[in-house]
Write a protein that holds these residues in place. Structure first.
Motif, short mmCIF file in Angstrom:
data_model
loop_
_atom_site.label_atom_id
_atom_site.label_comp_id
_atom_site.label_asym_id
_atom_site.label_seq_id
_atom_site.Cartn_x
_atom_site.Cartn_y
_atom_site.Cartn_z
N ALA A 35 -14.05 25.39 -4.23
CA ALA A 35 -13.86 25.00 -2.82
C ALA A 35 -12.98 26.04 -2.13
N ARG A 36 -13.06 26.08 -0.80
CA ARG A 36 -12.23 27.03 -0.04
C ARG A 36 -10.77 26.86 -0.47
N VAL A 37 -10.34 25.61 -0.55
CA VAL A 37 -9.04 25.30 -1.14
C VAL A 37 -9.36 24.57 -2.44
N PRO A 38 -9.11 25.21 -3.60
CA PRO A 38 -9.40 24.52 -4.88
C PRO A 38 -8.69 23.17 -4.92
N VAL A 39 -9.41 22.15 -5.37
CA VAL A 39 -8.85 20.81 -5.31
C VAL A 39 -9.17 20.03 -6.59
N LEU A 40 -8.24 19.17 -6.95
CA LEU A 40 -8.39 18.28 -8.09
C LEU A 40 -8.41 16.86 -7.54
N GLN A 41 -9.54 16.19 -7.69
CA GLN A 41 -9.67 14.82 -7.17
C GLN A 41 -9.67 13.85 -8.35
N TYR A 42 -9.03 12.71 -8.16
CA TYR A 42 -9.05 11.68 -9.19
C TYR A 42 -8.61 10.36 -8.60
N VAL A 43 -8.73 9.32 -9.40
CA VAL A 43 -8.26 8.00 -8.98
C VAL A 43 -7.15 7.60 -9.94
N SER A 44 -6.03 7.14 -9.39
CA SER A 44 -4.93 6.66 -10.22
C SER A 44 -5.37 5.38 -10.93
N ASN A 45 -5.28 5.39 -12.25
CA ASN A 45 -5.65 4.22 -13.04
C ASN A 45 -4.85 2.98 -12.66
N HIS A 46 -3.55 3.17 -12.53
CA HIS A 46 -2.66 2.02 -12.33
C HIS A 46 -2.75 1.45 -10.93
N ASP A 89 0.84 -1.21 0.00
CA ASP A 89 0.00 0.00 0.00
C ASP A 89 0.87 1.26 0.00
N ARG A 90 1.93 1.20 0.81
CA ARG A 90 2.82 2.35 0.90
C ARG A 90 3.51 2.59 -0.45
N ASN A 91 3.98 1.50 -1.05
CA ASN A 91 4.65 1.61 -2.36
C ASN A 91 3.72 2.16 -3.42
N LYS A 92 2.46 1.70 -3.41
CA LYS A 92 1.49 2.22 -4.38
C LYS A 92 1.36 3.72 -4.25
N ARG A 93 1.29 4.19 -3.00
CA ARG A 93 1.15 5.63 -2.79
C ARG A 93 2.40 6.38 -3.26
N LEU A 94 3.56 5.80 -3.02
CA LEU A 94 4.79 6.43 -3.50
C LEU A 94 4.80 6.50 -5.03
N GLY A 127 -3.04 9.95 -19.35
CA GLY A 127 -3.89 8.76 -19.14
C GLY A 127 -3.71 8.07 -17.80
N VAL A 128 -3.19 8.77 -16.78
CA VAL A 128 -2.96 8.10 -15.51
C VAL A 128 -4.15 8.20 -14.56
N ALA A 129 -5.20 8.96 -14.96
CA ALA A 129 -6.28 9.21 -14.00
C ALA A 129 -7.64 8.87 -14.55
N ARG A 130 -8.53 8.48 -13.63
CA ARG A 130 -9.95 8.32 -13.98
C ARG A 130 -10.78 9.04 -12.91
N ASP A 131 -12.07 9.15 -13.16
CA ASP A 131 -12.98 9.81 -12.21
C ASP A 131 -12.45 11.17 -11.78
N VAL A 132 -11.99 11.94 -12.76
CA VAL A 132 -11.40 13.24 -12.45
C VAL A 132 -12.50 14.24 -12.07
N ASN A 133 -12.30 14.91 -10.96
CA ASN A 133 -13.28 15.86 -10.45
C ASN A 133 -12.54 17.11 -9.98
N PHE A 134 -12.74 18.20 -10.69
CA PHE A 134 -12.07 19.45 -10.35
C PHE A 134 -13.07 20.35 -9.62
#
Length: 142
Positions: free
Chosen positions: A117-128, A29-34, A106-113
């Protein structure tokens, strides 16, 4: 009775261990996040003028209190230009550029900008790696 008490505490302990093993992050899990952080670094290099930006994970990742399904909070820290704070509008524009970079690579899916928001944020899920990521600009807790 004493015997029943011992059994119930054993059951509780086993149950606790089971729960922890489900939510506690593994080395994998840690490696995936890295790797996801590296994806972010790579996507930044596609955006002009962000050459010196630093990618800083924060929140639960640093405290190692994240769960396997937890979001990864990352701030893109811009080089401090003589003490000026970055305007919300500039943050929105940069996140928009970063969103394009993610889509191009092409590294992201479900991209939501969420620019408003109070702090502008870009949310997504890493495809890989299947990890949800919340990316902001200059939002690293000092």
């Amino acid at each position: 009775s004493m015997i029943e008490h011992v059994q119930s505490s054993d059951v509780l302990e086993k149950c606790t261990k089971d729960i922890l093993s489900i939510i506690k992050p593994t080395e994998d899990d840690r490696n995936k996040r890295l790797h996801v952080i590296q994806e972010i670094v790579n996507s930044i290099s596609l955006v002009g003028g962000l050459g010196d930006a630093a990618v800083k994970p924060f929140g639960s990742f640093l405290s190692e209190l994240y769960t396997k399904s937890g979001d990864l909070d990352v701030s893109v820290e811009l080089p401090n230009v003589s003490g000026f704070s970055t305007s919300k509008e500039k943050k929105q524009n940069l996140l928009r550029e970063l969103m394009k970079a993610l889509q191009i690579s092409g590294v992201a899916r479900d991209v939501n900008f969420i620019p408003t928001a109070r702090v502008p944020v870009l949310q997504y899920v890493s495809n890989h790696f299947g990890i949800s990521c919340d990316r902001s600009i200059n939002n690293y807790p000092g």
